[in-house]
Design a protein around this motif. Structure first.
Motif, PDB file in Angstrom:
ATOM      1  N   ASP A 255    -121.087 -92.353  63.365  1.00 38.54           N
ATOM      2  CA  ASP A 255    -122.424 -92.903  63.146  1.00 38.54           C
ATOM      3  C   ASP A 255    -123.413 -91.865  62.629  1.00 38.54           C
ATOM      4  O   ASP A 255    -124.582 -92.178  62.405  1.00 38.54           O
ATOM      5  CB  ASP A 255    -122.973 -93.497  64.446  1.00 38.54           C
ATOM      6  CG  ASP A 255    -122.163 -94.697  64.916  1.00 38.54           C
ATOM      7  OD1 ASP A 255    -121.597 -95.384  64.045  1.00 38.54           O
ATOM      8  OD2 ASP A 255    -122.082 -94.928  66.137  1.00 38.54           O
ATOM      9  N   GLU A 256    -122.957 -90.638  62.454  1.00 37.18           N
ATOM     10  CA  GLU A 256    -123.867 -89.568  62.040  1.00 37.18           C
ATOM     11  C   GLU A 256    -123.663 -89.225  60.554  1.00 37.18           C
ATOM     12  O   GLU A 256    -122.560 -88.924  60.116  1.00 37.18           O
ATOM     13  CB  GLU A 256    -123.646 -88.305  62.880  1.00 37.18           C
ATOM     14  CG  GLU A 256    -124.636 -87.195  62.534  1.00 37.18           C
ATOM     15  CD  GLU A 256    -124.420 -85.934  63.358  1.00 37.18           C
ATOM     16  OE1 GLU A 256    -125.227 -84.999  63.203  1.00 37.18           O
ATOM     17  OE2 GLU A 256    -123.446 -85.889  64.131  1.00 37.18           O
ATOM     18  N   THR A 257    -124.728 -89.290  59.811  1.00 39.27           N
ATOM     19  CA  THR A 257    -124.736 -88.894  58.408  1.00 39.27           C
ATOM     20  C   THR A 257    -125.774 -87.800  58.234  1.00 39.27           C
ATOM     21  O   THR A 257    -126.911 -87.957  58.677  1.00 39.27           O
ATOM     22  CB  THR A 257    -125.077 -90.080  57.486  1.00 39.27           C
ATOM     23  OG1 THR A 257    -124.106 -91.117  57.676  1.00 39.27           O
ATOM     24  CG2 THR A 257    -125.062 -89.659  56.021  1.00 39.27           C
ATOM     25  N   PHE A 258    -125.390 -86.715  57.625  1.00 34.25           N
ATOM     26  CA  PHE A 258    -126.315 -85.599  57.468  1.00 34.25           C
ATOM     27  C   PHE A 258    -125.899 -84.773  56.264  1.00 34.25           C
ATOM     28  O   PHE A 258    -124.853 -85.006  55.646  1.00 34.25           O
ATOM     29  CB  PHE A 258    -126.337 -84.714  58.731  1.00 34.25           C
ATOM     30  CG  PHE A 258    -125.007 -84.089  59.060  1.00 34.25           C
ATOM     31  CD1 PHE A 258    -124.700 -82.800  58.657  1.00 34.25           C
ATOM     32  CD2 PHE A 258    -124.056 -84.786  59.783  1.00 34.25           C
ATOM     33  CE1 PHE A 258    -123.473 -82.222  58.955  1.00 34.25           C
ATOM     34  CE2 PHE A 258    -122.828 -84.221  60.099  1.00 34.25           C
ATOM     35  CZ  PHE A 258    -122.537 -82.935  59.683  1.00 34.25           C
ATOM     36  N   ASN A 259    -126.728 -83.805  55.903  1.00 32.77           N
ATOM     37  CA  ASN A 259    -126.404 -82.942  54.777  1.00 32.77           C
ATOM     38  C   ASN A 259    -126.684 -81.490  55.120  1.00 32.77           C
ATOM     39  O   ASN A 259    -127.401 -81.176  56.070  1.00 32.77           O
ATOM     40  CB  ASN A 259    -127.152 -83.374  53.500  1.00 32.77           C
ATOM     41  CG  ASN A 259    -128.619 -83.623  53.749  1.00 32.77           C
ATOM     42  OD1 ASN A 259    -129.344 -82.737  54.187  1.00 32.77           O
ATOM     43  ND2 ASN A 259    -129.073 -84.845  53.473  1.00 32.77           N
ATOM     44  N   THR A 260    -126.086 -80.622  54.333  1.00 38.21           N
ATOM     45  CA  THR A 260    -126.245 -79.187  54.538  1.00 38.21           C
ATOM     46  C   THR A 260    -126.470 -78.495  53.197  1.00 38.21           C
ATOM     47  O   THR A 260    -126.061 -78.993  52.142  1.00 38.21           O
ATOM     48  CB  THR A 260    -125.002 -78.557  55.194  1.00 38.21           C
ATOM     49  OG1 THR A 260    -123.896 -78.625  54.282  1.00 38.21           O
ATOM     50  CG2 THR A 260    -124.631 -79.273  56.482  1.00 38.21           C
ATOM     51  N   VAL A 261    -127.103 -77.350  53.259  1.00 34.45           N
ATOM     52  CA  VAL A 261    -127.197 -76.436  52.120  1.00 34.45           C
ATOM     53  C   VAL A 261    -126.669 -75.090  52.603  1.00 34.45           C
ATOM     54  O   VAL A 261    -127.058 -74.613  53.672  1.00 34.45           O
ATOM     55  CB  VAL A 261    -128.650 -76.286  51.619  1.00 34.45           C
ATOM     56  CG1 VAL A 261    -128.740 -75.211  50.531  1.00 34.45           C
ATOM     57  CG2 VAL A 261    -129.159 -77.614  51.080  1.00 34.45           C
ATOM     58  N   GLU A 262    -125.755 -74.499  51.842  1.00 31.89           N
ATOM     59  CA  GLU A 262    -125.144 -73.243  52.251  1.00 31.89           C
ATOM     60  C   GLU A 262    -125.301 -72.192  51.153  1.00 31.89           C
ATOM     61  O   GLU A 262    -125.261 -72.517  49.960  1.00 31.89           O
ATOM     62  CB  GLU A 262    -123.661 -73.432  52.562  1.00 31.89           C
ATOM     63  CG  GLU A 262    -123.399 -74.347  53.752  1.00 31.89           C
ATOM     64  CD  GLU A 262    -121.923 -74.575  54.006  1.00 31.89           C
ATOM     65  OE1 GLU A 262    -121.484 -74.471  55.158  1.00 31.89           O
ATOM     66  OE2 GLU A 262    -121.208 -74.875  53.025  1.00 31.89           O
ATOM     67  N   LEU A 263    -125.452 -70.962  51.583  1.00 30.61           N
ATOM     68  CA  LEU A 263    -125.520 -69.834  50.661  1.00 30.61           C
ATOM     69  C   LEU A 263    -124.157 -69.164  50.612  1.00 30.61           C
ATOM     70  O   LEU A 263    -123.722 -68.550  51.586  1.00 30.61           O
ATOM     71  CB  LEU A 263    -126.590 -68.836  51.113  1.00 30.61           C
ATOM     72  CG  LEU A 263    -126.622 -67.478  50.390  1.00 30.61           C
ATOM     73  CD1 LEU A 263    -126.777 -67.650  48.878  1.00 30.61           C
ATOM     74  CD2 LEU A 263    -127.726 -66.601  50.952  1.00 30.61           C
ATOM     75  N   TYR A 264    -123.452 -69.317  49.488  1.00 30.13           N
ATOM     76  CA  TYR A 264    -122.188 -68.639  49.253  1.00 30.13           C
ATOM     77  C   TYR A 264    -122.478 -67.297  48.585  1.00 30.13           C
ATOM     78  O   TYR A 264    -123.287 -67.223  47.655  1.00 30.13           O
ATOM     79  CB  TYR A 264    -121.297 -69.436  48.297  1.00 30.13           C
ATOM     80  CG  TYR A 264    -120.617 -70.664  48.850  1.00 30.13           C
ATOM     81  CD1 TYR A 264    -121.091 -71.341  49.979  1.00 30.13           C
ATOM     82  CD2 TYR A 264    -119.488 -71.180  48.211  1.00 30.13           C
ATOM     83  CE1 TYR A 264    -120.453 -72.474  50.449  1.00 30.13           C
ATOM     84  CE2 TYR A 264    -118.844 -72.310  48.685  1.00 30.13           C
ATOM     85  CZ  TYR A 264    -119.328 -72.961  49.797  1.00 30.13           C
ATOM     86  OH  TYR A 264    -118.689 -74.086  50.265  1.00 30.13           O
TER      87      TYR A 264
ATOM     88  N   ALA B   3    -134.409 -85.674  50.265  1.00 30.23           N
ATOM     89  CA  ALA B   3    -133.261 -85.068  49.594  1.00 30.23           C
ATOM     90  C   ALA B   3    -132.901 -85.856  48.345  1.00 30.23           C
ATOM     91  O   ALA B   3    -132.589 -85.285  47.288  1.00 30.23           O
ATOM     92  CB  ALA B   3    -132.072 -84.991  50.550  1.00 30.23           C
ATOM     93  N   LEU B   4    -132.921 -87.197  48.450  1.00 35.15           N
ATOM     94  CA  LEU B   4    -132.623 -88.022  47.281  1.00 35.15           C
ATOM     95  C   LEU B   4    -133.601 -87.759  46.154  1.00 35.15           C
ATOM     96  O   LEU B   4    -133.216 -87.625  44.987  1.00 35.15           O
ATOM     97  CB  LEU B   4    -132.679 -89.505  47.669  1.00 35.15           C
ATOM     98  CG  LEU B   4    -131.434 -90.106  48.334  1.00 35.15           C
ATOM     99  CD1 LEU B   4    -131.726 -91.528  48.779  1.00 35.15           C
ATOM    100  CD2 LEU B   4    -130.258 -90.084  47.362  1.00 35.15           C
TER     101      LEU B   4
ATOM    102  N   SER C  42    -133.810 -74.996  50.300  1.00 34.70           N
ATOM    103  CA  SER C  42    -133.945 -75.538  51.654  1.00 34.70           C
ATOM    104  C   SER C  42    -135.331 -76.126  51.871  1.00 34.70           C
ATOM    105  O   SER C  42    -135.484 -77.218  52.439  1.00 34.70           O
ATOM    106  CB  SER C  42    -133.675 -74.445  52.691  1.00 34.70           C
ATOM    107  OG  SER C  42    -132.358 -73.944  52.565  1.00 34.70           O
ATOM    108  N   ARG C  43    -136.337 -75.397  51.405  1.00 32.72           N
ATOM    109  CA  ARG C  43    -137.716 -75.869  51.544  1.00 32.72           C
ATOM    110  C   ARG C  43    -137.935 -77.137  50.717  1.00 32.72           C
ATOM    111  O   ARG C  43    -138.516 -78.122  51.205  1.00 32.72           O
ATOM    112  CB  ARG C  43    -138.681 -74.770  51.099  1.00 32.72           C
ATOM    113  CG  ARG C  43    -140.153 -75.146  51.238  1.00 32.72           C
ATOM    114  CD  ARG C  43    -141.043 -73.961  50.902  1.00 32.72           C
ATOM    115  NE  ARG C  43    -140.879 -73.515  49.516  1.00 32.72           N
ATOM    116  CZ  ARG C  43    -140.230 -72.407  49.162  1.00 32.72           C
ATOM    117  NH1 ARG C  43    -139.692 -71.621  50.069  1.00 32.72           N
ATOM    118  NH2 ARG C  43    -140.134 -72.067  47.882  1.00 32.72           N
ATOM    119  N   ASN C  44    -137.476 -77.143  49.476  1.00 33.13           N
ATOM    120  CA  ASN C  44    -137.698 -78.292  48.602  1.00 33.13           C
ATOM    121  C   ASN C  44    -136.950 -79.539  49.069  1.00 33.13           C
ATOM    122  O   ASN C  44    -137.382 -80.668  48.801  1.00 33.13           O
ATOM    123  CB  ASN C  44    -137.282 -77.952  47.175  1.00 33.13           C
ATOM    124  CG  ASN C  44    -138.230 -76.969  46.506  1.00 33.13           C
ATOM    125  OD1 ASN C  44    -139.335 -76.721  47.006  1.00 33.13           O
ATOM    126  ND2 ASN C  44    -137.817 -76.399  45.392  1.00 33.13           N
TER     127      ASN C  44
END
Length: 221
Positions: A128-137, A8-9, A155-157
């Protein structure tokens, strides 16, 4: 510990320069108003197991007098529908918002046509949980082909696996609840969206996952 998956980075770091400059000129006011959330990609623990129960969600974005983004959102899950309210302030430089005290480390628009859709990336930290999301608005309950394709591409990339992605079930009950509440609070969604929410009642129950934790921390149930 704030750890972002390396893929992701790397992808976010190498967003084409022209696109980065274009999004850098994005006026927050262009994001204001009501949106349907039609698809989600997430690295949250338990997302894959619970995604089949998630229905179309809603978010209403407003701008405070202090130029903070205020997000009133509904989230669906195993335990029903819950509402969350979060204020985000802008990082400098760039069109990126945050509120680390509530676990929102980064909120940015990856792609938008400034009218019908937006692809939104959020980096979250809860305990302790770090995560990310991608959303379709989407401004409408059915996304355009362009919007759907862009969501799949991002999402794929960004390295999300198939089980980490979901097209939300076509049930508008939870989405309409946030529109109803926003109307009661004096927020003014677009009329055609508000009309679709006339039969929405009070939101009951809580959903699992990040929205449950946010709801608990800000006192909205």
């Amino acid at each position: 510990m704030r750890v972002v998956p390396m893929v992701a980075l790397l992808v976010l770091a190498f967003v084409p320069r022209a696109q980065a400059m274009w999004l850098g000129r994005l006026d927050p006011k262009q994001l204001l108003g009501p949106w349907y959330i039609l698809a989600v990609a997430s690295r949250e623990k338990g997302f894959a197991e619970g995604k089949a129960m998630r229905t179309i969600e809603g978010v209403v974005v407003t701008l405070t007098p202090e130029n903070k983004l205020k997000m009133l959102a509904s989230r669906s899950g195993l335990d029903g529908c819950s509402l969350t309210a979060v204020e985000l302030w802008k990082q400098s430089p760039g069109w990126v918002f945050e509120n680390p005290s509530l676990g929102v480390l980064e909120y940015r628009v990856l792609s938008t046509n400034f009218k019908d859709y937006a692809i939104v990336f959020t980096q979250l930290e809860f305990g302790d949980e770090t995560f990310n999301t991608v959303e379709l608005y989407s401004r409408t309950e059915v996304a355009s082909l362009e919007a759907t394709s862009l969501f799949s591409k991002w999402s794929r990339n960004l390295g999300y696996l198939a089980q980490q992605q979901a097209r939300l079930q076509e049930d508008l009950t939870c989405a309409h609840k946030v529109l109803q509440v926003s109307h009661v609070l004096g927020v003014s969604p677009r009329p055609h969206v508000l009309n679709m929410a006339e039969e929405a009642g009070q939101c009951a129950g809580r959903c699992a996952g990040c929205s449950h934790r946010l709801s608990h921390r800000i006192g909205i149930k």
